[in-house]
Design a protein around this motif. Structure first.
Motif, PDB file in Angstrom:
ATOM      1  N   LYS A 192      -4.143  52.171  52.934  1.00 52.47           N
ATOM      2  CA  LYS A 192      -3.166  52.392  54.005  1.00 52.47           C
ATOM      3  C   LYS A 192      -2.683  53.841  54.026  1.00 52.47           C
ATOM      4  N   VAL A 193      -2.481  54.410  52.856  1.00 52.20           N
ATOM      5  CA  VAL A 193      -2.028  55.798  52.777  1.00 52.20           C
ATOM      6  C   VAL A 193      -3.113  56.736  53.296  1.00 52.20           C
ATOM      7  N   ASP A 194      -4.361  56.443  52.992  1.00 51.33           N
ATOM      8  CA  ASP A 194      -5.460  57.275  53.481  1.00 51.33           C
ATOM      9  C   ASP A 194      -5.596  57.199  55.002  1.00 51.33           C
ATOM     10  N   GLN A 195      -5.216  56.066  55.596  1.00 48.78           N
ATOM     11  CA  GLN A 195      -5.320  55.910  57.046  1.00 48.78           C
ATOM     12  C   GLN A 195      -4.215  56.671  57.785  1.00 48.78           C
ATOM     13  N   CYS A 196      -3.120  56.928  57.125  1.00 50.16           N
ATOM     14  CA  CYS A 196      -2.015  57.630  57.777  1.00 50.16           C
ATOM     15  C   CYS A 196      -2.355  59.114  57.941  1.00 50.16           C
ATOM     16  N   ASP A 197      -1.984  59.656  59.129  1.00 48.59           N
ATOM     17  CA  ASP A 197      -2.165  61.076  59.391  1.00 48.59           C
ATOM     18  C   ASP A 197      -0.816  61.758  59.200  1.00 48.59           C
ATOM     19  N   PRO A 198      -0.693  62.654  58.241  1.00 48.59           N
ATOM     20  CA  PRO A 198       0.617  63.255  57.975  1.00 48.59           C
ATOM     21  C   PRO A 198       1.108  64.144  59.112  1.00 48.59           C
ATOM     22  N   LYS A 199       0.240  64.576  59.982  1.00 48.44           N
ATOM     23  CA  LYS A 199       0.669  65.436  61.089  1.00 48.44           C
ATOM     24  C   LYS A 199       1.329  64.629  62.204  1.00 48.44           C
ATOM     25  N   GLN A 200       1.106  63.334  62.261  1.00 45.17           N
ATOM     26  CA  GLN A 200       1.686  62.504  63.309  1.00 45.17           C
ATOM     27  C   GLN A 200       3.045  61.930  62.905  1.00 45.17           C
ATOM     28  N   VAL A 201       3.400  62.020  61.661  1.00 47.01           N
ATOM     29  CA  VAL A 201       4.671  61.471  61.189  1.00 47.01           C
ATOM     30  C   VAL A 201       5.760  62.521  61.370  1.00 47.01           C
ATOM     31  N   THR A 202       6.857  62.129  62.019  1.00 51.02           N
ATOM     32  CA  THR A 202       7.957  63.071  62.206  1.00 51.02           C
ATOM     33  C   THR A 202       8.851  63.053  60.979  1.00 51.02           C
ATOM     34  N   VAL A 203       9.255  64.250  60.580  1.00 48.92           N
ATOM     35  CA  VAL A 203      10.118  64.400  59.418  1.00 48.92           C
ATOM     36  C   VAL A 203      11.395  65.067  59.861  1.00 48.92           C
ATOM     37  N   ARG A 204      12.546  64.485  59.485  1.00 43.33           N
ATOM     38  CA  ARG A 204      13.823  65.079  59.857  1.00 43.33           C
ATOM     39  C   ARG A 204      14.067  66.326  59.021  1.00 43.33           C
ATOM     40  N   LYS A 205      14.835  67.233  59.585  1.00 43.89           N
ATOM     41  CA  LYS A 205      15.186  68.440  58.850  1.00 43.89           C
ATOM     42  C   LYS A 205      16.238  68.104  57.814  1.00 43.89           C
ATOM     43  N   TYR A 206      16.209  68.827  56.753  1.00 39.62           N
ATOM     44  CA  TYR A 206      17.159  68.626  55.663  1.00 39.62           C
ATOM     45  C   TYR A 206      18.219  69.710  55.711  1.00 39.62           C
ATOM     46  N   TYR A 207      19.461  69.283  55.774  1.00 41.58           N
ATOM     47  CA  TYR A 207      20.580  70.218  55.751  1.00 41.58           C
ATOM     48  C   TYR A 207      21.330  70.006  54.437  1.00 41.58           C
ATOM     49  N   PRO A 208      21.251  70.944  53.518  1.00 41.26           N
ATOM     50  CA  PRO A 208      21.927  70.741  52.228  1.00 41.26           C
ATOM     51  C   PRO A 208      23.444  70.715  52.407  1.00 41.26           C
ATOM     52  N   GLY A 209      24.098  69.812  51.698  1.00 45.69           N
ATOM     53  CA  GLY A 209      25.547  69.716  51.734  1.00 45.69           C
ATOM     54  C   GLY A 209      26.086  68.846  52.846  1.00 45.69           C
ATOM     55  N   ARG A 210      25.254  68.385  53.742  1.00 48.06           N
ATOM     56  CA  ARG A 210      25.707  67.538  54.845  1.00 48.06           C
ATOM     57  C   ARG A 210      25.067  66.163  54.701  1.00 48.06           C
ATOM     58  N   SER A 211      25.820  65.181  55.099  1.00 46.22           N
ATOM     59  CA  SER A 211      25.235  63.842  55.072  1.00 46.22           C
ATOM     60  C   SER A 211      24.386  63.671  56.325  1.00 46.22           C
ATOM     61  N   PRO A 212      23.324  62.870  56.260  1.00 49.15           N
ATOM     62  CA  PRO A 212      22.437  62.723  57.419  1.00 49.15           C
ATOM     63  C   PRO A 212      23.098  62.091  58.621  1.00 49.15           C
ATOM     64  N   GLY A 213      24.177  61.362  58.456  1.00 54.34           N
ATOM     65  CA  GLY A 213      24.828  60.706  59.582  1.00 54.34           C
ATOM     66  C   GLY A 213      25.654  61.657  60.434  1.00 54.34           C
ATOM     67  N   ARG A 214      26.027  62.790  59.926  1.00 54.26           N
ATOM     68  CA  ARG A 214      26.899  63.709  60.662  1.00 54.26           C
ATOM     69  C   ARG A 214      26.116  64.785  61.396  1.00 54.26           C
ATOM     70  N   ILE A 215      24.826  64.828  61.273  1.00 52.46           N
ATOM     71  CA  ILE A 215      24.036  65.862  61.935  1.00 52.46           C
ATOM     72  C   ILE A 215      23.991  65.569  63.435  1.00 52.46           C
ATOM     73  N   GLY A 216      24.376  66.527  64.239  1.00 57.40           N
ATOM     74  CA  GLY A 216      24.291  66.392  65.690  1.00 57.40           C
ATOM     75  C   GLY A 216      25.456  65.647  66.308  1.00 57.40           C
ATOM     76  N   ARG A 217      26.424  65.191  65.540  1.00 55.34           N
ATOM     77  CA  ARG A 217      27.567  64.477  66.088  1.00 55.34           C
ATOM     78  C   ARG A 217      28.753  65.426  66.224  1.00 55.34           C
TER      79      ARG A 217
END
Length: 123
Positions: A90-115
């Motif tokens: 299953k891992v070999d079938q996945c294309d890493p370029k098609q998976v979206t990855v969120r940006k990491y903001y150090p010091g901020r919780s992921p729920g507060r980004i963009g709010r």
């Protein structure tokens, strides 16, 4: 600490089960008229063989249980290997370029980004 399953105790191999009590004797003796040394040797040898046969029987039980436990471990490890093979496929079938990855903001919780910050108090 494991529980004791079998207890192997040594026995007196030079004693017979058919002992005759002679009057004025300190200990029971083997009822033999002639060739006492040969009779004692035969009793000792037969008792030693009896103990060895008992030891072989117990060791056979131990190795049988060990074989059963190792067989179950082998079956479980084969099942785990099959699961790992399926996951790697299953891992070999996945294309890493098609998976979206969120940006990491150090010091901020992921729920507060963009709010908007609605917790401000105005005086």
């Amino acid at each position: 600490m494991p529980f004791v399953k079998r207890v192997v105790t040594p026995k007196y191999i030079a004693r017979s089960s058919k002992l005759a009590l002679q009057p004025y004797a300190a200990a029971p003796t083997i009822p033999v008229a002639d060739n006492e040394f040969e009779a004692l040797t035969n009793v000792t040898l037969s008792n030693a063989l009896r103990q060895l046969a008992s030891l072989v029987y117990i060791s056979n039980q131990i190795f049988t249980e060990l074989h059963q436990e190792l067989s179950s471990v082998n079956e479980r490890s084969l099942g785990i290997k099959q699961r790992i093979d399926r996951l790697s496929a299953k891992v070999d079938q996945c294309d890493p370029k098609q998976v979206t990855v969120r940006k990491y903001y150090p010091g901020r919780s992921p729920g507060r980004i963009g709010r908007a910050n609605n917790n401000r108090r105005f005086l």
